[in-house]
Enzyme design. Structure first.
Site, mmCIF file in Angstrom:
data_model
loop_
_atom_site.group_PDB
_atom_site.id
_atom_site.type_symbol
_atom_site.label_atom_id
_atom_site.label_comp_id
_atom_site.label_asym_id
_atom_site.label_seq_id
_atom_site.Cartn_x
_atom_site.Cartn_y
_atom_site.Cartn_z
ATOM 1 N N HIS B 132 33.051 56.640 35.725
ATOM 2 C CA HIS B 132 31.819 56.737 35.013
ATOM 3 C C HIS B 132 31.338 57.773 34.434
ATOM 4 O O HIS B 132 30.912 58.937 35.396
ATOM 5 C CB HIS B 132 30.800 55.338 34.881
ATOM 6 C CG HIS B 132 29.255 55.921 35.145
ATOM 7 N ND1 HIS B 132 27.906 56.439 35.166
ATOM 8 C CD2 HIS B 132 28.879 55.176 33.548
ATOM 9 C CE1 HIS B 132 27.633 56.499 34.549
ATOM 10 N NE2 HIS B 132 27.380 56.180 33.362
ATOM 11 N N ARG B 136 23.441 62.366 27.428
ATOM 12 C CA ARG B 136 22.086 62.364 26.436
ATOM 13 C C ARG B 136 21.709 63.235 25.969
ATOM 14 O O ARG B 136 21.242 63.877 26.920
ATOM 15 C CB ARG B 136 22.040 60.710 27.006
ATOM 16 C CG ARG B 136 21.262 61.120 27.904
ATOM 17 C CD ARG B 136 20.547 59.097 28.617
ATOM 18 N NE ARG B 136 20.045 58.934 29.658
ATOM 19 C CZ ARG B 136 20.860 59.364 30.696
ATOM 20 N NH1 ARG B 136 22.007 59.483 31.212
ATOM 21 N NH2 ARG B 136 19.931 59.781 31.530
ATOM 22 N N HIS B 165 34.272 65.906 44.062
ATOM 23 C CA HIS B 165 32.842 66.473 44.285
ATOM 24 C C HIS B 165 32.775 68.474 43.836
ATOM 25 O O HIS B 165 32.284 69.029 43.401
ATOM 26 C CB HIS B 165 32.003 65.965 45.349
ATOM 27 C CG HIS B 165 31.379 64.611 45.522
ATOM 28 N ND1 HIS B 165 29.867 64.589 45.566
ATOM 29 C CD2 HIS B 165 31.742 64.053 45.565
ATOM 30 C CE1 HIS B 165 29.903 63.779 44.726
ATOM 31 N NE2 HIS B 165 30.902 63.071 45.517
#
Lengths: 295, 295
Positions: B132, B136, B165
């Site tokens: 995912h 924004r 990571h």
């Protein structure tokens, strides 16, 4: 008749004998439901010459972290029922401040006792409707019954919806001529997905905060709800369980089940309540459909 | 470094030119992601001699009921990606009272403008992790960036988690040596299922209310997040996409996806926000896994 309001609950609460009576009834009802559903499995397997009909597998659980009580789940994965769970539980303890504000009779004392039965059936066949039934008795410094039954077909069918509603109306009318209309409207309002502007299924009845002042009448109504559900649903299942279905019907069912999952996780008070009060995850999420698609 | 707090956002807001710049970036990034994911599909199909690799199907939507703006979803159902959605949207309007209380910069003026990109990939293979990514930019009388990227393998694998990571850390470090640790912790806290006492996946980064006072730096960081995600995820996919898997792995994946669905419907702020503000249902629920089991 208006929906029952917590503020209208009478003073006084169920005694130990009454609590035991409700608890015993839920156990009896569980046994009857499991017996009837296993019989339906056997009937279908006999008809299709299939061996090994599904059987309910029971699983006891106790509330952990020093919380009181527990319950017993019975789950069956079969040829007729892709997944059906019957859960009874009796729990007690103290509500956290967060919850006690919204629960009647807990202003001065946050102790509660609750017993209930919950049934969710997800059939293999997209022609056999899914169903949900739950009844419960909650005791704080007040006490009340709640519950209901509702039908969720993949492909709505006027006859099934009518059969289901007529049976519930007949059951309700035996107790109070105003119950059915009120509880039917309440059900429609409750099992609604605002984000999709659609009802979860074809409705049924839903009620809460029921306490007429006569424990025996309210328990009697609770019994009627459980038995009416069992009788009418087994009839509807028998109407459809031997019919062949298509891959397209099945696909439609898996997508419809997505709405069911959305409702339970986004809106269902029982689910939210259970998850936030450290309930048994497996028992709370027993209602989730076995196989779902969001294509 | 502490998590950013709404109360610490500086005064002032993005101008029209800046808003356009972010919006254009999200369109560019969408194109790059779609191109890369289609290339991966083609690579796998070539390797397995399968014809008809998946292609993204775009679908425009506009906000109805007089609400402003809209977006474009691109969804692909393929051989590598069981379902992957890339959604960009630019919306504007006024927050309802219910929401404006929790949104910075709306005390005197409830107008908002927001643009974003959101990607969720659910691969066919249980050996390829789901992913995912979302970034924004929100503009009220204040303005800020938010987003992140996180990885959800079916069977966690130390190497993939480390690769993912490390790439995010390298990206963060280019902008601020304190970002990675802070955003990693924020991600772990955010993508957590309290009812199961487990994380959704193996983490990544999550941030919100980012406004350092320099728009160009914050947009630059936003670009790094998107490109780092794209680069490291395609590498991880290539590591695993040709490996065979078992039915047991697949079953495990479908159950793991149940947790993903639970998180999105029970806890995800973006989902709740979208559903409650009349967002586009299809775009909001694009993140739901294509096929899920709650056995």
């Amino acid at each position: 008749m208006d929906k029952f309001e917590p503020k209208n609950l009478p003073m006084g609460t169920s005694n130990a004998q009454e609590k035991l009576e409700v608890k015993n009834w839920f156990q009896q009802l569980r046994d009857r439901i499991c017996y009837s559903f296993e019989s339906l499995e056997e009937e279908l397997c006999e008809h299709t010459n299939t061996s090994s009909p599904g059987k309910f597998v029971p699983k006891k659980w106790i509330r952990d972290q020093g919380l009181g009580g527990g319950g017993k789940m019975s789950i069956m994965h079969g040829h007729l029922f892709e997944k059906v769970g019957v859960n009874i539980s009796t729990v007690h303890g103290e509500f956290s401040k967060e919850f006690s504000d919204s629960i009647p009779g807990t202003r001065d004392n946050s102790a509660f006792w609750a017993t209930g039965i919950s049934v969710v059936a997800h059939p293999q066949s997209p022609l056999v409707p899914a169903v949900h039934m739950n009844t419960r008795h909650i005791v704080t410094s007040k006490s009340w019954f709640g519950g209901g039954a509702d039908l969720t077909p993949t492909i709505p069918n006027d006859l099934d919806a009518k059969t289901f509603h007529n049976a519930l109306k007949k059951g309700c009318d035996k107790h109070n001529p105003e119950y059915y209309q009120c509880f039917k409207d309440w059900c429609r309002e409750y099992f609604f997905l605002p984000h999709r502007n659609e009802e979860r299924g074809v409705g049924g009845i839903f009620y809460d905060y029921l306490n007429t002042g006569t424990f025996s009448s309210d328990l009697s109504f609770t019994k009627t709800v459980g038995l009416t559900f069992l009788n009418v649903y087994t009839n509807i299942v028998r109407q459809h369980m031997q019919k062949p279905w298509t891959e397209k019907d099945k696909e439609h069912q898996l997508i419809k089940r997505g709405r069911y999952a959305e409702f339970n996780l986004l809106y269902d008070r029982g689910t939210q309540f259970g998850l936030k009060t450290g309930g048994n995850i497996e028992a709370i999420l027993m209602s989730m459909p076995p196989n779902v698609k969001w294509p």
